[in-house]
Design an enzyme around this catalytic site. Structure first.
Site, mmCIF file in Angstrom:
data_model
loop_
_atom_site.group_PDB
_atom_site.id
_atom_site.type_symbol
_atom_site.label_atom_id
_atom_site.label_comp_id
_atom_site.label_asym_id
_atom_site.label_seq_id
_atom_site.Cartn_x
_atom_site.Cartn_y
_atom_site.Cartn_z
ATOM 1 N N ASP A 1 0.837 -1.206 0.000
ATOM 2 C CA ASP A 1 0.000 0.000 0.000
ATOM 3 C C ASP A 1 0.870 1.253 0.000
ATOM 4 O O ASP A 1 0.469 2.296 -0.521
ATOM 5 C CB ASP A 1 -1.026 0.010 1.145
ATOM 6 C CG ASP A 1 -0.392 0.040 2.511
ATOM 7 O OD1 ASP A 1 0.603 -0.668 2.728
ATOM 8 O OD2 ASP A 1 -0.897 0.786 3.363
ATOM 9 N N THR B 1 -8.735 4.702 7.379
ATOM 10 C CA THR B 1 -8.180 3.999 6.210
ATOM 11 C C THR B 1 -9.016 2.776 5.821
ATOM 12 O O THR B 1 -9.040 2.401 4.648
ATOM 13 C CB THR B 1 -6.704 3.582 6.428
ATOM 14 O OG1 THR B 1 -6.609 2.675 7.536
ATOM 15 C CG2 THR B 1 -5.834 4.789 6.709
ATOM 16 N N MET C 1 -6.421 0.664 1.462
ATOM 17 C CA MET C 1 -5.445 1.606 0.935
ATOM 18 C C MET C 1 -4.991 2.573 2.030
ATOM 19 O O MET C 1 -5.147 3.796 1.921
ATOM 20 C CB MET C 1 -6.072 2.381 -0.239
ATOM 21 C CG MET C 1 -6.324 1.537 -1.469
ATOM 22 S SD MET C 1 -4.797 1.115 -2.351
ATOM 23 C CE MET C 1 -4.421 -0.493 -1.732
ATOM 24 N N HIS C 2 -4.404 1.975 3.101
ATOM 25 C CA HIS C 2 -4.010 2.797 4.251
ATOM 26 C C HIS C 2 -3.187 4.027 3.825
ATOM 27 O O HIS C 2 -3.575 5.173 4.068
ATOM 28 C CB HIS C 2 -3.131 1.976 5.205
ATOM 29 C CG HIS C 2 -3.758 0.746 5.743
ATOM 30 N ND1 HIS C 2 -4.733 0.768 6.709
ATOM 31 C CD2 HIS C 2 -3.527 -0.564 5.485
ATOM 32 C CE1 HIS C 2 -5.062 -0.475 7.024
ATOM 33 N NE2 HIS C 2 -4.369 -1.296 6.284
ATOM 34 N N ASP C 3 -2.021 3.735 3.233
ATOM 35 C CA ASP C 3 -1.035 4.803 3.037
ATOM 36 C C ASP C 3 -1.449 5.818 1.976
ATOM 37 O O ASP C 3 -1.065 6.994 2.049
ATOM 38 C CB ASP C 3 0.320 4.179 2.669
ATOM 39 C CG ASP C 3 0.909 3.395 3.829
ATOM 40 O OD1 ASP C 3 0.483 3.619 4.982
ATOM 41 O OD2 ASP C 3 1.791 2.556 3.590
#
Ligand code: BDR
Ligand code: CA
Length: 309
Positions: free
Chosen positions: A15, A190, A236-238
């Protein structure tokens, strides 16, 4: 257009890769450096992965390695969430992008001296904490810090702690205590943003190197999500950190006060996000809500335009 200058401090990480590619696909920002930190995998691998990702999109970005260990307790077991190599175990050729000989902390500091700078921190916060220790004026030089980390409701390594903070809570405490304006994207935010199988199929259909690499990296990450959460939605944390910067207003934010627990039998690495109204005008803010349909379309449209330089 004045492009916002970014240093992305990262532990790629599938990610992380999507976040980095989104930044390179976005005219609103200029990525001046990728600085690697140990996290998802060891520093040798995160630095190599940062160079591989740079190769995909540019011939002109600094890639430097930083801290190999957290400030206090070393991590004894490498995570396999992102594959053994950190990028889903695909085949890559030897990267062209060189590794800058400077330590990541010096690259960050020099970039801050050169002009207005936003730090995007999408791995454990060790490099940022060490940079602050070596250069105490950094907190006044940096315009903004956007961090993926923490959770109000529930962690993902322990019930209390999210991975990036759990790896190095002492570093997070130092970073949170600095006076620079922080925007934190915790798990509560997130988990609202994810890609689905249809999106991976769309990436493959572009027949571009970036599309093929993204779908290839995301496939095992989807399988991990399936095993862990019971569905293949890839979180899609980042990318939330970059999305906030390239599409301001797309993520709703709230003023907060941030703290992190560094001791405790159960709570090491837990973040305390104080959302009381008294902090409404705080320079510390947290991402609260994102519309995933709008985000997915935005991300895919941007990534589709990218291909090898
Ligand atoms: C964070 O941990 C890592 O595995 C991801 O890359 C992200 O930065 C999510 O908890
Ligand atoms: Ca990461």
């Amino acid at each position: 257009m004045d492009r916002r200058r970014l240093v992305i401090d990262t532990d790629p990480g599938v990610d992380d890769a999507v976040a980095i590619l989104l930044a390179f696909a976005s005219p609103e920002v200029e990525v001046v450096a990728l600085t690697a930190v140990a996290g998802n995998v060891g520093l040798d691998k995160t630095a190599l992965n940062a160079r591989r990702l740079a190769d995909l999109v540019t011939e002109d970005v600094i890639v430097a390695a930083g801290c190999a260990e957290p400030l206090s307790e070393p991590v004894t077991e490498e995570s396999v969430v992102h594959g053994r190599d950190g990028l889903g175990d695909l085949e890559w050729s030897e990267p062209r992008t060189p590794l800058d000989p400077r330590h990541a902390t010096e690259v960050i500091y020099e970039a801050a001296l050169e002009g207005p700078l936003t730090l995007v921190a999408i791995g454990p916060l060790t490099n940022l904490a060490v940079a602050l220790e070596r250069h105490p004026d950094l907190e006044t030089l940096v315009e903004r810090v956007v961090i993926m980390g923490g959770a109000s409701f529930e962690g993902n390594v322990t019930p209390a702690a999210e991975f990036n903070i759990w790896v190095d809570p002492e570093a997070a405490r130092r970073v949170f205590a600095a006076s620079w304006p922080i925007t934190l994207m915790p798990l509560d935010l997130t988990h609202q943003a994810y890609l689905v199988d249809e999106d991976l199929a769309e990436m493959r259909s572009w027949s571009t190197t970036v599309g093929e690499r993204c779908a290839g990296m995301l496939e095992p990450y989807a399988a991990f999500h399936d095993e862990w959460y019971g569905n293949r939605d890839v979180i899609m944390h980042d990318a939330m950190c970059v999305y906030e910067l390239v599409s301001p207003g797309a993520i709703s934010l709230q003023g907060v006060r941030l703290a992190v627990e560094v001791t405790g039998e159960h709570a090491r690495g837990a973040t305390f996000i104080d959302r009381r109204r008294v902090h409404a005008d705080s320079v510390q803010r947290v991402g609260v809500h994102v519309d995933n349909d709008i985000f997915r379309r935005f991300l895919l449209d941007r990534l589709r335009q990218l291909d090898a330089p």
